[in-house]
Design a protein around this motif. Structure first.
Motif, PDB file in Angstrom:
ATOM      1  N   TYR A 107       4.895   8.068   6.428  1.00  0.00           N
ATOM      2  CA  TYR A 107       5.459   7.127   5.655  1.00  0.00           C
ATOM      3  C   TYR A 107       7.085   7.521   5.718  1.00  0.00           C
ATOM      4  O   TYR A 107       7.925   6.638   6.028  1.00  0.00           O
ATOM      5  N   TRP A 129       1.970  -1.469   2.721  1.00  0.00           N
ATOM      6  CA  TRP A 129       0.413  -2.039   2.931  1.00  0.00           C
ATOM      7  C   TRP A 129       0.122  -2.330   4.357  1.00  0.00           C
ATOM      8  O   TRP A 129      -1.016  -1.844   4.618  1.00  0.00           O
ATOM      9  N   MET A 130       0.885  -2.347   5.235  1.00  0.00           N
ATOM     10  CA  MET A 130       0.582  -2.483   6.617  1.00  0.00           C
ATOM     11  C   MET A 130       0.316  -1.146   7.129  1.00  0.00           C
ATOM     12  O   MET A 130      -0.852  -1.115   7.829  1.00  0.00           O
ATOM     13  N   ASP A 147      -0.843   1.477   5.341  1.00  0.00           N
ATOM     14  CA  ASP A 147      -2.448   1.803   4.845  1.00  0.00           C
ATOM     15  C   ASP A 147      -3.400   1.029   5.465  1.00  0.00           C
ATOM     16  O   ASP A 147      -4.323   1.688   5.956  1.00  0.00           O
ATOM     17  N   ILE A 148      -3.337  -0.349   6.049  1.00  0.00           N
ATOM     18  CA  ILE A 148      -4.306  -0.762   6.478  1.00  0.00           C
ATOM     19  C   ILE A 148      -4.591  -0.225   8.004  1.00  0.00           C
ATOM     20  O   ILE A 148      -5.744   0.188   8.349  1.00  0.00           O
ATOM     21  N   ASN A 155      -6.254   2.873  -3.788  1.00  0.00           N
ATOM     22  CA  ASN A 155      -5.117   2.104  -4.158  1.00  0.00           C
ATOM     23  C   ASN A 155      -4.006   2.704  -3.778  1.00  0.00           C
ATOM     24  O   ASN A 155      -3.727   3.780  -3.967  1.00  0.00           O
ATOM     25  N   ARG A 156      -3.093   2.007  -3.344  1.00  0.00           N
ATOM     26  CA  ARG A 156      -1.600   2.534  -2.974  1.00  0.00           C
ATOM     27  C   ARG A 156      -0.924   3.026  -4.298  1.00  0.00           C
ATOM     28  O   ARG A 156      -1.020   2.091  -5.341  1.00  0.00           O
ATOM     29  N   HIS A 183      -6.286   3.625   5.130  1.00  0.00           N
ATOM     30  CA  HIS A 183      -6.303   4.272   3.654  1.00  0.00           C
ATOM     31  C   HIS A 183      -7.246   3.688   2.851  1.00  0.00           C
ATOM     32  O   HIS A 183      -7.479   2.348   2.603  1.00  0.00           O
ATOM     33  N   PHE A 239       7.105  -2.296   0.163  1.00  0.00           N
ATOM     34  CA  PHE A 239       5.704  -2.292  -0.366  1.00  0.00           C
ATOM     35  C   PHE A 239       4.739  -3.185   0.840  1.00  0.00           C
ATOM     36  O   PHE A 239       3.699  -2.848   1.316  1.00  0.00           O
ATOM     37  N   TRP A 240       5.364  -4.076   1.517  1.00  0.00           N
ATOM     38  CA  TRP A 240       4.914  -4.756   2.588  1.00  0.00           C
ATOM     39  C   TRP A 240       4.589  -3.728   3.681  1.00  0.00           C
ATOM     40  O   TRP A 240       3.663  -3.820   4.347  1.00  0.00           O
TER      41      TRP A 240
END
Length: 169
Positions: A59, A136-137, A139-140, A147-148, A144, A132-133
């Motif tokens: 991150y 999300w990317m 995490d995909i 839940n984030r 992951h 957050f976008w």
């Protein structure tokens, strides 16, 4: 002994238990700072400290806000002196293992307001909402499986900055 190029710090004081499936604690370290601590033998598995550290680094490398982290050394003397830090299981209490564990800098402190859940009207105060976008990317792509989660730190003007936490899964 460095880990990920980071030197470890000795845990010196137990503050309190925190909520969560890994049963983390809040502790003070020999550098005088507070850390959210996750033990190696936590109830979510031995990979959790590695996942937390590599997730934080991933991150950060992508420019997202995360708490600083470092390996913390927990001694048998610390564990024996602080039985409240022991984990709860259906079978009874579980003693944390001594050795290196994951320590994430505590984002709160004197006069700092942290929020875990925002009412709808507060989202317009989040300065880094577009992050957050990207989260999300990532995490995909990283698969992951939870839940984030984010904490929101409020500044003096009432603006909120999201810090991404909990990379354990």
């Amino acid at each position: 002994m460095p880990a990920f190029g980071k030197d470890f710090t000795l845990m010196t004081g137990y503050i309190r238990n925190l909520r969560g499936g890994s049963q983390p604690i809040l502790a003070q370290a020999s550098d005088g700072l507070l850390y959210v601590v996750k033990f190696t033998n936590n109830l979510q598995g031995a990979n959790l400290p590695f996942n937390e550290s590599i997730g934080s680094e991933l991150y950060r490398a992508c420019g997202l806000a995360v708490a600083q982290w470092k390996p913390l050394l927990v001694t048998d003397a610390f564990i024996d002196r602080n039985p409240d830090c022991w984990m709860q299981t259906p079978e009874g209490r579980l003693r944390p293992e001594s050795g290196l564990c994951f320590g994430s800098r505590f984002l709160g402190g004197d006069g700092v307001r942290l929020l875990e859940i925002l009412p709808d009207a507060s989202f317009k105060r989040v300065l880094n909402f577009k992050s957050f976008w990207l989260a999300w990317m990532i995490d995909i792509c990283a698969n992951h499986a939870d839940n984030r989660q984010a904490l929101f730190k409020e500044d003096a003007q009432g603006h909120l900055s999201a810090f991404f936490i909990d990379h354990g899964h």
